[in-house]
Design a protein around this motif. Structure first.
Motif, mmCIF file in Angstrom:
data_model
loop_
_atom_site.group_PDB
_atom_site.id
_atom_site.type_symbol
_atom_site.label_atom_id
_atom_site.label_comp_id
_atom_site.label_asym_id
_atom_site.label_seq_id
_atom_site.Cartn_x
_atom_site.Cartn_y
_atom_site.Cartn_z
ATOM 1 N N ILE A 1 12.183 4.547 -9.839
ATOM 2 C CA ILE A 1 12.871 5.322 -10.876
ATOM 3 C C ILE A 1 11.901 6.287 -11.545
ATOM 4 C CG2 ILE A 1 13.946 5.197 -13.160
ATOM 5 C CD1 ILE A 1 15.233 2.547 -12.267
ATOM 6 N N ARG A 2 10.740 5.793 -11.914
ATOM 7 C CA ARG A 2 9.772 6.629 -12.630
ATOM 8 C C ARG A 2 9.239 7.739 -11.744
ATOM 9 N NH1 ARG A 2 7.004 1.239 -15.304
ATOM 10 N NH2 ARG A 2 8.793 0.745 -16.626
ATOM 11 N N LYS A 3 9.081 7.429 -10.462
ATOM 12 C CA LYS A 3 8.610 8.476 -9.552
ATOM 13 C C LYS A 3 9.680 9.556 -9.401
ATOM 14 C CE LYS A 3 5.143 10.043 -7.620
ATOM 15 N NZ LYS A 3 3.864 10.169 -8.335
ATOM 16 N N TYR A 4 10.942 9.145 -9.397
ATOM 17 C CA TYR A 4 12.017 10.140 -9.319
ATOM 18 C C TYR A 4 12.039 10.997 -10.581
ATOM 19 C CZ TYR A 4 16.532 12.335 -8.558
ATOM 20 O OH TYR A 4 17.527 13.272 -8.383
ATOM 21 N N PHE A 5 11.807 10.389 -11.731
ATOM 22 C CA PHE A 5 11.715 11.152 -12.978
ATOM 23 C C PHE A 5 10.626 12.219 -12.853
ATOM 24 C CE2 PHE A 5 13.757 9.067 -16.866
ATOM 25 C CZ PHE A 5 14.764 8.472 -16.127
ATOM 26 N N LEU B 1 12.007 16.022 -12.817
ATOM 27 C CA LEU B 1 11.704 16.686 -14.087
ATOM 28 C C LEU B 1 10.360 17.409 -14.056
ATOM 29 C CD1 LEU B 1 12.852 13.897 -16.605
ATOM 30 C CD2 LEU B 1 14.164 15.850 -15.753
ATOM 31 N N LYS B 2 9.645 17.264 -12.935
ATOM 32 C CA LYS B 2 8.326 17.890 -12.760
ATOM 33 C C LYS B 2 7.380 17.499 -13.894
ATOM 34 C CE LYS B 2 10.304 21.770 -10.184
ATOM 35 N NZ LYS B 2 10.476 23.233 -10.077
ATOM 36 N N LEU B 3 7.328 16.196 -14.140
ATOM 37 C CA LEU B 3 6.474 15.669 -15.204
ATOM 38 C C LEU B 3 5.029 15.571 -14.724
ATOM 39 C CD1 LEU B 3 8.814 12.790 -16.438
ATOM 40 C CD2 LEU B 3 8.561 15.076 -17.415
ATOM 41 N N ASP B 4 4.105 15.704 -15.657
ATOM 42 C CA ASP B 4 2.688 15.705 -15.302
ATOM 43 C C ASP B 4 2.163 14.327 -14.931
ATOM 44 O OD1 ASP B 4 2.457 18.415 -15.671
ATOM 45 O OD2 ASP B 4 1.914 18.234 -17.791
ATOM 46 N N SER B 5 2.725 13.281 -15.550
ATOM 47 C CA SER B 5 2.155 11.960 -15.309
ATOM 48 C C SER B 5 3.217 10.882 -15.146
ATOM 49 C CB SER B 5 1.214 11.566 -16.456
ATOM 50 O OG SER B 5 1.959 11.157 -17.587
ATOM 51 N N TYR B 6 2.802 9.829 -14.488
ATOM 52 C CA TYR B 6 3.649 8.655 -14.301
ATOM 53 C C TYR B 6 3.932 8.001 -15.651
ATOM 54 C CZ TYR B 6 5.013 4.057 -12.424
ATOM 55 O OH TYR B 6 5.677 2.897 -12.126
ATOM 56 N N SER C 1 2.818 17.692 -3.367
ATOM 57 C CA SER C 1 3.052 16.254 -3.449
ATOM 58 C C SER C 1 4.539 15.931 -3.561
ATOM 59 C CB SER C 1 2.309 15.667 -4.650
ATOM 60 O OG SER C 1 0.918 15.752 -4.447
ATOM 61 N N ARG C 2 5.294 16.801 -4.216
ATOM 62 C CA ARG C 2 6.738 16.572 -4.298
ATOM 63 C C ARG C 2 7.371 16.634 -2.914
ATOM 64 N NH1 ARG C 2 6.160 19.142 -9.349
ATOM 65 N NH2 ARG C 2 6.494 21.232 -8.505
ATOM 66 N N ASN C 3 6.879 17.523 -2.083
ATOM 67 C CA ASN C 3 7.369 17.589 -0.701
ATOM 68 C C ASN C 3 6.990 16.329 0.069
ATOM 69 O OD1 ASN C 3 8.501 20.124 -1.048
ATOM 70 N ND2 ASN C 3 6.649 21.207 -0.381
ATOM 71 N N GLU C 4 5.774 15.861 -0.166
ATOM 72 C CA GLU C 4 5.322 14.638 0.503
ATOM 73 C C GLU C 4 6.135 13.438 0.033
ATOM 74 O OE1 GLU C 4 1.268 11.946 1.130
ATOM 75 O OE2 GLU C 4 1.161 13.893 0.098
ATOM 76 N N TYR C 5 6.435 13.407 -1.258
ATOM 77 C CA TYR C 5 7.250 12.332 -1.829
ATOM 78 C C TYR C 5 8.622 12.294 -1.162
ATOM 79 C CZ TYR C 5 10.527 10.416 -5.332
ATOM 80 O OH TYR C 5 11.532 9.745 -5.970
ATOM 81 N N GLU D 1 0.826 -1.212 0.000
ATOM 82 C CA GLU D 1 0.000 0.000 0.000
ATOM 83 C C GLU D 1 0.859 1.260 0.000
ATOM 84 O OE1 GLU D 1 -3.824 -1.922 2.397
ATOM 85 O OE2 GLU D 1 -2.230 -0.881 3.477
ATOM 86 N N ARG D 2 1.995 1.212 0.703
ATOM 87 C CA ARG D 2 2.894 2.372 0.702
ATOM 88 C C ARG D 2 3.434 2.628 -0.700
ATOM 89 N NH1 ARG D 2 5.325 -0.105 5.187
ATOM 90 N NH2 ARG D 2 7.321 -0.292 4.108
ATOM 91 N N LEU D 3 3.798 1.539 -1.397
ATOM 92 C CA LEU D 3 4.328 1.682 -2.753
ATOM 93 C C LEU D 3 3.284 2.263 -3.692
ATOM 94 C CD1 LEU D 3 6.239 -1.703 -3.070
ATOM 95 C CD2 LEU D 3 7.267 0.562 -2.955
ATOM 96 N N MET D 4 2.072 1.762 -3.588
ATOM 97 C CA MET D 4 1.017 2.247 -4.468
ATOM 98 C C MET D 4 0.663 3.703 -4.158
ATOM 99 S SD MET D 4 0.668 -0.273 -6.433
ATOM 100 C CE MET D 4 2.393 -0.626 -6.070
ATOM 101 N N SER D 5 0.689 4.051 -2.889
ATOM 102 C CA SER D 5 0.422 5.440 -2.507
ATOM 103 C C SER D 5 1.469 6.363 -3.113
ATOM 104 C CB SER D 5 0.431 5.583 -0.979
ATOM 105 O OG SER D 5 -0.606 4.839 -0.399
ATOM 106 N N LEU D 6 2.701 5.875 -3.145
ATOM 107 C CA LEU D 6 3.796 6.655 -3.714
ATOM 108 C C LEU D 6 3.540 6.945 -5.188
ATOM 109 C CD1 LEU D 6 6.677 7.721 -2.959
ATOM 110 C CD2 LEU D 6 7.557 5.601 -3.923
ATOM 111 N N VAL D 7 3.130 5.926 -5.917
ATOM 112 C CA VAL D 7 2.881 6.079 -7.349
ATOM 113 C C VAL D 7 1.721 7.032 -7.607
ATOM 114 C CG1 VAL D 7 2.188 4.867 -9.448
ATOM 115 C CG2 VAL D 7 3.805 3.810 -7.883
ATOM 116 N N LEU D 8 0.722 6.983 -6.751
ATOM 117 C CA LEU D 8 -0.492 7.766 -6.980
ATOM 118 C C LEU D 8 -0.366 9.236 -6.585
ATOM 119 C CD1 LEU D 8 -3.157 5.165 -5.853
ATOM 120 C CD2 LEU D 8 -2.764 5.999 -8.163
ATOM 121 N N LEU D 9 0.755 9.613 -6.000
ATOM 122 C CA LEU D 9 0.932 11.024 -5.654
ATOM 123 C C LEU D 9 0.867 11.881 -6.915
ATOM 124 C CD1 LEU D 9 3.877 11.029 -3.075
ATOM 125 C CD2 LEU D 9 1.516 11.716 -2.643
#
Length: 370
Positions: A158-162, A166-171, A88-92, A74-82
């Protein structure tokens, strides 16, 4: 060689051989891939849990113990859904910081509590004493099984770090960029550094947010069978050194071997040094093999001479192909989906790559080493 039995000649069974072009790498768990690739389109955490209700945590070695009310999954999925916004970047960053603290606390709690969790000091301080025979070991999806799906968890991080850096709009955008950089550069971090020089990306921070943040202690457990096989190789006296050869950074490498309970069995480590940004090299770049040969202390006038007595086991066919091209004695592909060892004909005429399903298969394929 043949065997004589009651005047009848019995020839040993020939090992299956395939062309290197015919080798098809088995895809990791399809359901897990599909789930991760579509997480970004799920609108709420509750819907995500409904969507994946039949995904068994235990099947993927991720525990169901709750921490702050959430399981690891659940923690991992919550991370992806930010979402991708400043808050949210601060929360990440906060989530990653807490995970790093938990990971470090666990590591410190088991370090030096047994031989297998005691890191050989030669790994820390280097061991370039001259030698000619070495067994090289990759780590990820090699010393531990790819069936643990740690690679897929790495992709999430990795993708969440991207997205974050890079301040990307989507996963989904982050996913596509990650795949592009991996194909082009071999490492996602190399792509980030080379394609975005204006951001002055810190590869050590990247490592902290990705590999070091993985909840490995909830997935990797001590592997007594692996330890027994490695001990047999070590005690055989056939190799002067047993050496780790990885594209990961040293902190990840050391954490893996401690968790596996094999940290005392290696004489050195060649890793991808994220601190050397401009000189960042990784397998299968020949410069990485040259660096390894120097760190090991291999004897010879050319790289091919230095590597002529090397055994090398890895889960990447590309890395092993380079080993073959550089004259390594035996290159071994480990693929946990394999039920019976076989051979791959390398592109270099007359040379082959052994394929095994586990480290225990080595006793059958290379019985002379035991």
């Amino acid at each position: 060689m043949s065997l004589e039995t009651n005047n009848t000649t019995v020839k040993p069974a020939l090992k299956k051989t395939i062309s290197i072009d015919d080798y098809k790498e088995e895809s990791p768990d399809r359901k897990l891939i599909d789930m991760i690739n579509h997480i970004h389109s799920v609108q709420s955490f509750e819907n995500l849990l409904d969507l994946t209700s039949d995904w068994k945590l235990k099947d993927h070695q991720i525990d169901s113990i709750k921490y702050n009310g959430l399981t690891t999954y659940e923690r991992l999925m919550s991370l992806v859904l930010l979402p991708s916004n400043a808050e949210s970047r601060n929360e990440y960053a906060y989530i990653i910081k807490n995970q790093l603290e938990r990971n470090n606390q666990h590591l410190q709690s088991i370090l030096n509590t047994s031989p297998g969790t005691t890191i050989n000091e030669k790994i820390i301080f280097g061991n370039p004493t001259p030698c000619s025979k070495v067994f090289l070991f990759d780590i990820d999806n090699c010393l531990y099984s790819k069936k643990l799906n740690i690679h897929m968890l790495m992709q999430i991080f990795i993708r969440k770090y991207f997205q974050y850096i890079l301040k990307l709009d989507s996963y989904d955008v982050a996913k596509k960029l990650n795949e592009k950089y991996y194909k082009q550069y071999g490492l996602a971090i190399k792509g980030l550094i080379n394609e975005h020089p204006d951001l002055k990306i810190d590869p050590i921070e990247y490592n902290s947010f990705v590999d070091d943040a993985l909840p490995l202690h909830e997935i990797i457990k001590p592997d007594l069978e692996l330890r027994e096989t490695l001990l047999k190789i070590r005690k055989s006296g056939k190799f002067e050194k047993m050496w780790l050869f990885t594209n990961a950074y040293k902190s990840h490498a050391l954490r893996c071997i401690v968790l596996l309970g094999i940290a005392d069995l290696f004489d050195g480590l060649t890793f991808c040094d994220y601190e050397m940004v401009k000189e960042l090299s990784c397998k299968p770049d020949p410069s990485c093999y040259l660096k390894m040969s120097k760190q090991v202390g291999l004897i010879g006038n050319t790289l091919e001479e230095k590597l002529q007595n090397c055994y090398f086991i890895d889960d990447s066919l590309r890395n092993l192909e380079m080993g073959v091209n550089l004259n390594m004695k035996n290159c071994i592909l480990i693929d946990q989906d394999v039920t019976e060892p076989y051979l791959i004909e390398a592109n270099e005429k007359g040379k082959t790559i052994n394929v095994v399903g586990s480290f225990s298969d080595l006793e059958t394929v290379f019985s002379d080493l035991f």
